[in-house]
Design an enzyme around this catalytic site. Structure first.
Site, mmCIF file in Angstrom:
data_model
loop_
_atom_site.group_PDB
_atom_site.id
_atom_site.type_symbol
_atom_site.label_atom_id
_atom_site.label_comp_id
_atom_site.label_asym_id
_atom_site.label_seq_id
_atom_site.Cartn_x
_atom_site.Cartn_y
_atom_site.Cartn_z
ATOM 1 N N GLY A 210 0.794 -1.222 0.000
ATOM 2 C CA GLY A 210 0.000 0.000 0.000
ATOM 3 C C GLY A 210 0.825 1.271 0.000
ATOM 4 O O GLY A 210 0.385 2.290 0.536
ATOM 5 N N LYS A 211 1.994 1.253 -0.607
ATOM 6 C CA LYS A 211 2.820 2.470 -0.647
ATOM 7 C C LYS A 211 2.154 3.531 -1.523
ATOM 8 O O LYS A 211 2.018 4.689 -1.112
ATOM 9 C CB LYS A 211 4.219 2.142 -1.191
ATOM 10 N N THR A 212 1.741 3.126 -2.709
ATOM 11 C CA THR A 212 1.067 4.053 -3.616
ATOM 12 C C THR A 212 -0.214 4.574 -2.964
ATOM 13 O O THR A 212 -0.509 5.776 -2.995
ATOM 14 C CB THR A 212 0.740 3.346 -4.939
ATOM 15 N N GLU A 427 -0.077 -36.269 2.201
ATOM 16 C CA GLU A 427 -0.613 -35.087 2.870
ATOM 17 C C GLU A 427 -0.987 -35.376 4.320
ATOM 18 O O GLU A 427 -0.787 -34.529 5.196
ATOM 19 C CB GLU A 427 -1.835 -34.535 2.119
ATOM 20 N N HIS A 430 2.080 -35.065 6.351
ATOM 21 C CA HIS A 430 2.358 -33.664 6.731
ATOM 22 C C HIS A 430 1.441 -33.235 7.872
ATOM 23 O O HIS A 430 1.881 -32.635 8.855
ATOM 24 C CB HIS A 430 2.079 -32.729 5.541
HETATM 25 P P1 ADP Z 1 2.475 -0.859 -3.391
HETATM 26 O O1 ADP Z 1 2.495 0.480 -4.020
HETATM 27 O O2 ADP Z 1 3.067 -0.907 -2.021
HETATM 28 O O3 ADP Z 1 3.008 -1.961 -4.250
HETATM 29 P P2 ADP Z 1 -0.319 -0.462 -3.657
HETATM 30 O O4 ADP Z 1 -0.493 0.794 -2.932
HETATM 31 O O5 ADP Z 1 -0.268 -0.375 -5.129
HETATM 32 O O6 ADP Z 1 0.945 -1.248 -3.151
HETATM 33 O O7 ADP Z 1 -1.466 -1.459 -3.202
HETATM 34 C C1 ADP Z 1 -2.230 -2.186 -4.112
HETATM 35 C C2 ADP Z 1 -3.633 -2.344 -3.619
HETATM 36 O O8 ADP Z 1 -3.686 -3.164 -2.454
HETATM 37 C C3 ADP Z 1 -4.259 -1.042 -3.195
HETATM 38 O O9 ADP Z 1 -4.837 -0.397 -4.277
HETATM 39 C C4 ADP Z 1 -5.283 -1.484 -2.174
HETATM 40 O O10 ADP Z 1 -6.467 -1.873 -2.818
HETATM 41 C C5 ADP Z 1 -4.657 -2.694 -1.556
HETATM 42 N N1 ADP Z 1 -3.997 -2.367 -0.288
HETATM 43 C C6 ADP Z 1 -2.688 -2.474 -0.023
HETATM 44 N N2 ADP Z 1 -2.425 -2.126 1.248
HETATM 45 C C7 ADP Z 1 -3.579 -1.758 1.797
HETATM 46 C C8 ADP Z 1 -3.958 -1.288 3.092
HETATM 47 N N3 ADP Z 1 -3.062 -1.123 4.067
HETATM 48 N N4 ADP Z 1 -5.256 -0.998 3.304
HETATM 49 C C9 ADP Z 1 -6.155 -1.164 2.322
HETATM 50 N N5 ADP Z 1 -5.869 -1.610 1.095
HETATM 51 C C10 ADP Z 1 -4.601 -1.918 0.812
HETATM 52 ZN ZN ZN Z 2 4.625 -32.589 0.608
HETATM 53 MG MG MG Z 3 2.913 0.820 -6.013
#
Ligand code: ADP
Ligand code: ZN
Ligand code: MG
Length: 605
Positions: A210-212, A427, A430
């Site tokens: 969720g960096k973006t 399985e 395991h």
């Molecule tokens: P990154 O940029 O870290 O690779 P993104 O921000 O693109 O990740 O996340 C992709 C999607 O995953 C987001 O659009 C959202 O739908 C979901 N997501 C990721 N982290 C969260 C969070 N903490 N809360 C809610 N949704 C999340």
């Molecule tokens: Zn196995």
């Molecule tokens: Mg991203």
């Protein structure tokens, strides 16, 4: 948007000009006919010649080679067809006419129009183009000439509606970023008091956490525009373009401040200089230099905050991390059980979910899932429900979706009876080792339905994540991994290729116990170091710090650990022969078995 309107204006201008010109020239050509109210009477050429000679014609217009239009003294209009000879006759007659016949000669009408338009349109067009270009460049944006500008569209400039409420978990990160939000809302406040706000903040975390999303949420919280560009876009095509784009990006940002500039995947441009293969002054390096220049260039109180995201902070150029640049790091980690629950709840919002669906249970089933995986999981569940024509998403769909996301789409192949039997014992092996040696809660479901790469699996997760393991726990982990093979051997006296992945993982753990964790009588010494090589991107290399003799010892110790664990697994299974036969039989029948059923069968007697 401004740029779209300009051509419209120009086009309008062009149309107006054309009409003006038409209006100006039409009386000249059409005058004769327009002023006469009479409809022309068609006559023969000789009749006209006669009338001219008789002095009955006041004026005439000769359209060369084709026709003549004559206006009589009585106001009547006559037309006649002409050829070269009759035209000459007519002109001669006009000269000899007793009255002074006013006559004019013109080219054929339609061809005249075509010629005129043909001459004028290019001219008008060039005038229009010149005016257009002039207005463009005088407006300060030399867009027409600079192809780097065309990328400006990529900078998603809008005010995101996403806020911190849409980002689950990550409380620490939100707290860190709250200060930034406050600054963007009111930069003056900070300026007055002389408080320094970081210009750049690095969002660090694995993919999908969720960096973006977080970057957008910061903009959303502060209610400021969000300019986003991806590091890989910078290094796209032409030399020198990357640097120009950086300049352009910041130019725009300055116009819209306070705002956020978000550079996704900054490692694509920000990798340590001189470290890449091919080295030297490459495109990436110039782009990076320009970025550094721009970041140093703007006033700290300008209200521009540069957020950048990366999952490889270790390979970034140190110059990027210096004070005044990205000197602040905000870590976004993989979500824990509670975080996963919150993320699931966010994505379940507004979807028809059956009341029995338990987000907490789902969170426990999905250790290692990122936010993106969880978002995908909820979507998969909704898709499955839709495919089944349900109008509500139940736990069944969610469980199926977990498996799907985890293991890829269901394989469309069927096991033979023999394969099924082996898989069942494997399985169960395991599962029993997990229940007895590790933690019964780790088991959620046992299945011999093939999926993705796995033929059958013990599907589990207690939701507990450990940060540290003891030697004992590791041996048991290995025993669980080898439980499948042990079961094949104990009950079916055979060995299959199905254990390949188990053995690989078991060997990996065993070897690391020897060379990294110092868990054997070779002593607490690091024999091998894992290193991420900057040069080779993700490649992991191992540096060996030992002699050939030690190498043999390492192999021996690794083998000892594996044998110890394998014996432990075989013993665990041998002690429960009867029950395991029953369990395997049952699994062959039902193909999937819940943990409850498994646990009640294994604890019988
Ligand atoms: P990154 O940029 O870290 O690779 P993104 O921000 O693109 O990740 O996340 C992709 C999607 O995953 C987001 O659009 C959202 O739908 C979901 N997501 C990721 N982290 C969260 C969070 N903490 N809360 C809610 N949704 C999340
Ligand atoms: Zn196995
Ligand atoms: Mg991203």
């Amino acid at each position: 948007m401004k740029n779209n309107r300009r051509p419209d204006l120009g086009f309008l201008m062009f149309i107006i000009l054309v009409f003006l010109v038409l209006a100006l020239i039409s009386p000249f050509f059409l005058g004769g006919t327009l002023t006469s109210s009479n409809t022309p009477v068609a006559v023969s050429t000789s009749e006209i010649v006669q009338m001219v000679k008789n002095g009955e014609i006041k004026s005439m217009v000769v359209v060369s080679n084709t026709s003549v239009k004559a206006t009589g003294t009585d106001g009547k209009v006559y037309t006649a067809d002409l050829d070269i000879i009759s035209e000459q006759m007519l002109l001669d007659a006009a000269k000899d006419s007793p009255t002074n016949v006013a006559y004019s000669v013109q080219q054929e009408k339609t061809s005249i129009w075509i010629t005129i338009l043909g001459n004028w349109i290019p001219l008008l067009f060039s005038i229009f183009l010149l005016v257009f270009l002039f207005r463009q460049s005088s407006a300060g944006s030399n867009q027409v000439f600079s192809f780097t500008r065309s990328k400006a569209r990529l900078y998603v400039e809008d005010k995101p509606t996403i806020t911190f409420k849409d980002v689950a978990g990550a409380e620490e990160a939100k707290k860190d970023l709250l200060e930034i939000v406050d600054f963007l809302k009111n930069p003056k406040k900070y300026q007055v008091i002389g408080a320094k706000i970081p210009k750049g903040v690095l969002l660090v975390g694995p993919p999908g956490v969720g960096k973006t999303l977080m970057a957008k949420a910061v903009a959303g919280e502060a209610g400021v525009p969000f300019f986003s560009v991806s590091g890989s876009e910078f290094v796209e095509m032409f030399v020198g373009v990357g640097a120009a784009r950086v300049r352009d990006l910041f130019e725009q940002a300055r116009k819209y401040a306070p705002c956020i500039v978000f550079i996704d995947e900054i490692d694509a441009v920000g990798r340590e200089r001189g470290a890449g293969i091919g080295g030297g002054h490459d495109e990436r390096e110039q782009t990076l230099n320009q970025l550094l220049v721009e970041m140093d260039g703007f006033d700290p109180y300008a209200g521009i905050i540069v957020l950048a995201a990366t999952n490889r902070p270790d390979i970034l150029d140190p110059a990027l991390l210096r004070p005044g640049r990205f000197d602040r790091k905000v870590i976004l980690d993989m979500p824990d059980v509670n975080g996963r629950k919150q993320i699931l709840l966010i994505h379940m919002r507004g979807k028809p979910i059956a009341p029995e669906v338990d987000a907490e249970r789902l969170a426990q089933l999905t250790p290692g899932f990122s936010g993106a995986d969880l978002a995908n999981l909820v979507n998969e569940a909704a898709l499955l429900a839709a495919r089944k024509n349900k109008n509500i998403i139940t736990m069944d769909e969610f469980e199926e979706a977990v498996e799907k996301v985890m293991l890829g789409p269901q394989r469309g192949r069927v096991l033979s009876a023999e394969e099924k039997k082996i898989t069942a014992y494997h399985e169960i092996g395991h599962a029993v080792c997990t229940a007895i040696l590790d933690n019964p809660k780790e088991i959620h479901k046992i299945s011999i339905v093939p999926r993705g790469m796995a033929v059958g699996y013990v599907f589990g997760g207690s939701g507990e994540e450990k940060v540290m393991y003891t030697r004992d726990e590791l041996i048991k982990k290995i025993a669980v991994l080898l439980g499948g093979r042990a079961s094949e051997e104990v009950f079916l006296h055979t060995q299959t290729t199905g254990a390949e992945n188990d053995i690989q993982r078991a060997t990996d753990i065993a070897r690391r116990m020897v060379v990294e964790w110092g868990m054997t009588d070779l002593g607490p010494v690091t024999l091998e170091e894992r290193q991420d090589m900057v040069f080779l991107g993700r490649e992991i290399t191992k540096s060996k710090n030992y002699s050939e003799a030690t190498a043999q010892l390492i192999d021996q110790k690794t083998k000892d650990i594996l044998e110890e664990a394998y014996e432990m697994a075989k013993e665990t299974l041998s002690e429960r022969m009867e029950r395991i036969h029953t369990l395997a039989q049952r699994l062959m029948e039902v193909e999937t078995m819940s943990s409850d059923e498994f646990l009640s069968l294994i604890s019988e007697g």
